[in-house]
Motif scaffolding. Structure first.
Motif, PDB file in Angstrom:
ATOM      1  N   THR A 227     -21.472 -11.907  89.282  1.00 52.51           N
ATOM      2  CA  THR A 227     -21.850 -13.074  88.505  1.00 52.51           C
ATOM      3  C   THR A 227     -20.613 -13.844  88.095  1.00 52.51           C
ATOM      4  N   GLU A 228     -20.633 -15.167  88.276  1.00 48.89           N
ATOM      5  CA  GLU A 228     -19.486 -15.946  87.804  1.00 48.89           C
ATOM      6  C   GLU A 228     -19.910 -17.224  87.113  1.00 48.89           C
ATOM      7  N   GLU A 229     -18.992 -17.713  86.287  1.00 51.53           N
ATOM      8  CA  GLU A 229     -19.225 -18.951  85.559  1.00 51.53           C
ATOM      9  C   GLU A 229     -18.864 -20.091  86.515  1.00 51.53           C
TER      10      GLU A 229
ATOM     11  N   PHE B 185     -24.081 -20.264  85.101  1.00 54.87           N
ATOM     12  CA  PHE B 185     -23.693 -19.029  85.782  1.00 54.87           C
ATOM     13  C   PHE B 185     -24.432 -18.877  87.114  1.00 54.87           C
TER      14      PHE B 185
ATOM     15  N   SER C 251     -25.269 -15.905  90.101  1.00 61.33           N
ATOM     16  CA  SER C 251     -25.224 -14.464  90.327  1.00 61.33           C
ATOM     17  C   SER C 251     -25.801 -14.128  91.696  1.00 61.33           C
TER      18      SER C 251
ATOM     19  N   MET D 226     -25.292 -15.359  81.688  1.00 60.03           N
ATOM     20  CA  MET D 226     -25.111 -14.366  82.753  1.00 60.03           C
ATOM     21  C   MET D 226     -26.419 -13.622  82.987  1.00 60.03           C
TER      22      MET D 226
END
Lengths: 239, 239
Positions: B183-185, B196, B198, B215
């Motif tokens: 998961t990333e911003e 986010f 994912s 998230m």
């Protein structure tokens, strides 16, 4: 209703399992439970969903009766193994469930899927037996013998007890995430019963440690040590 | 047997829950279910273990009846939330269960443990009601109304559906480990509904992706996308 040949087939199947004669059973539903021929027949998935839950309850009840002195942590670990697809497929094999299962030609060529088909069909049949009178009577009348044998086997062999799964169940229920394992090889000697060392962490605290000949064994040992204290800590009203 | 005052207290508790009058209930067992006073009384833990399984079966049966058109994946996601400690503590609060719960002085000072005590007591009471006649009749007679309301609420709000837990259940059953989330911003804007991103992986394959304002939301969306294909893949005989 299934045709007379299929119905006789289904009756033989129940006889093979050891289910007491139940003339007024919903045979059409049992037919669905044992028909995995096309994706359009989703009914057996619903029966499987129900059967899985009925099995967990039957196993809980059986284990509490059979081992009144055991801790709930031990019973949860045994149950986790008892209701696993692995155990169900073994039981399905033992009871010859496959010969009553109708699958499509393409699915029957899928040899790798054989054991999960068996486990699914087993659960779906349990769903039908539960629905007969909305009780576990029909299920337990023949499954208890198998659960007794398997539970003993699981309890004798500590590596069969799934403490990792049991630990996960209690941390998940709180919504606090999963336990984390840190495992390393501490000896290069193959077969060394303490080749791996594992620690288990939850919410930044160490809860258990264990060693074993494999990563998995070390982690199971760590989970076993962590189970009771973590359960206490997550239910602080208990002591 | 509990003393007359406690017995009247326990009767009021069942009345409050909405359980039909059941004169021949095992009151001593209900007393144990609602007594978390000392660690030595482990009986309520056993009742909780049984009640948890009875609740899962009751929820499965209720959901299949109420939503015959829904996929098993959807129902599993709804159930996971429905039987969570969070929901049980809410229900326990709503039904005023706390005033019937006997806890030790030290435990009652532990405010943080209050909600998990409630959820545990709730499950233990369900265990007693199940044991009354080894069926879900007593439980469902009053719990169905609450399950109906809560299931609607959970279905309306996708963030309440626990697809991550449902996904985990199916991968765990195979013994193949847990799904992994990356998961990333992707946006710095607070409140951006796609802040986010994912992806969810299982056995080195990508199964789903999703986005969300948090998230957790992004991961739930990814798990939701992964559920059906992964379930199909893990049970290859189905199509």
């Amino acid at each position: 209703m299934p045709d007379p040949t299929r119905q006789r087939n289904l009756q033989r199947c129940l006889l093979k399992l050891g289910v007491p004669e139940t003339p007024n059973l919903n045979w059409a539903l049992l037919d669905q439970a044992l028909t995995h021929a096309s994706a359009s027949s989703t009914n057996y998935e619903q029966l499987e969903f129900l059967g899985d839950a009925a099995l967990r309850l039957a196993a809980a009840e059986f284990l509490l009766e059979a081992y009144p002195q055991a801790t709930v942590g031990e019973l949860a670990a045994v149950r986790s193994r008892l209701v696993s697809d692995h155990t169900l497929a073994d039981l399905g094999d033992l009871l010859g469930l496959e010969s009553y299962l109708q699958v499509s030609a393409s699915a029957s060529r899928d040899v790798a899927g054989r054991r999960s088909r068996l486990a699914d069909a087993f659960e779906a049949v349990l769903g039908v037996l539960y629905l007969h009178d909305h009780s576990l009577t029909l299920i337990r009348s023949w499954l208890d013998t198998h659960m007794a044998r398997l539970a003993e086997q699981i309890r004798r062999d500590p590596t069969l007890q799934n403490y990792k799964a049991a630990l996960q169940e209690i941390t998940q229920a709180t919504g606090g995430g999963l336990p984390e394992y840190r495992t390393e090889e501490i000896s290069q000697i193959h077969g060394d019963t303490e080749r791996f060392a594992s620690t288990v962490w939850f919410q930044e605290r160490l809860w258990g440690e264990g060693r074993g000949a494999s990563m998995k064994q070390a982690e199971q040992a760590a989970a076993r040590m962590a189970y009771e204290p973590l359960k206490q800590a997550l239910s602080p009203g208990k002591s």
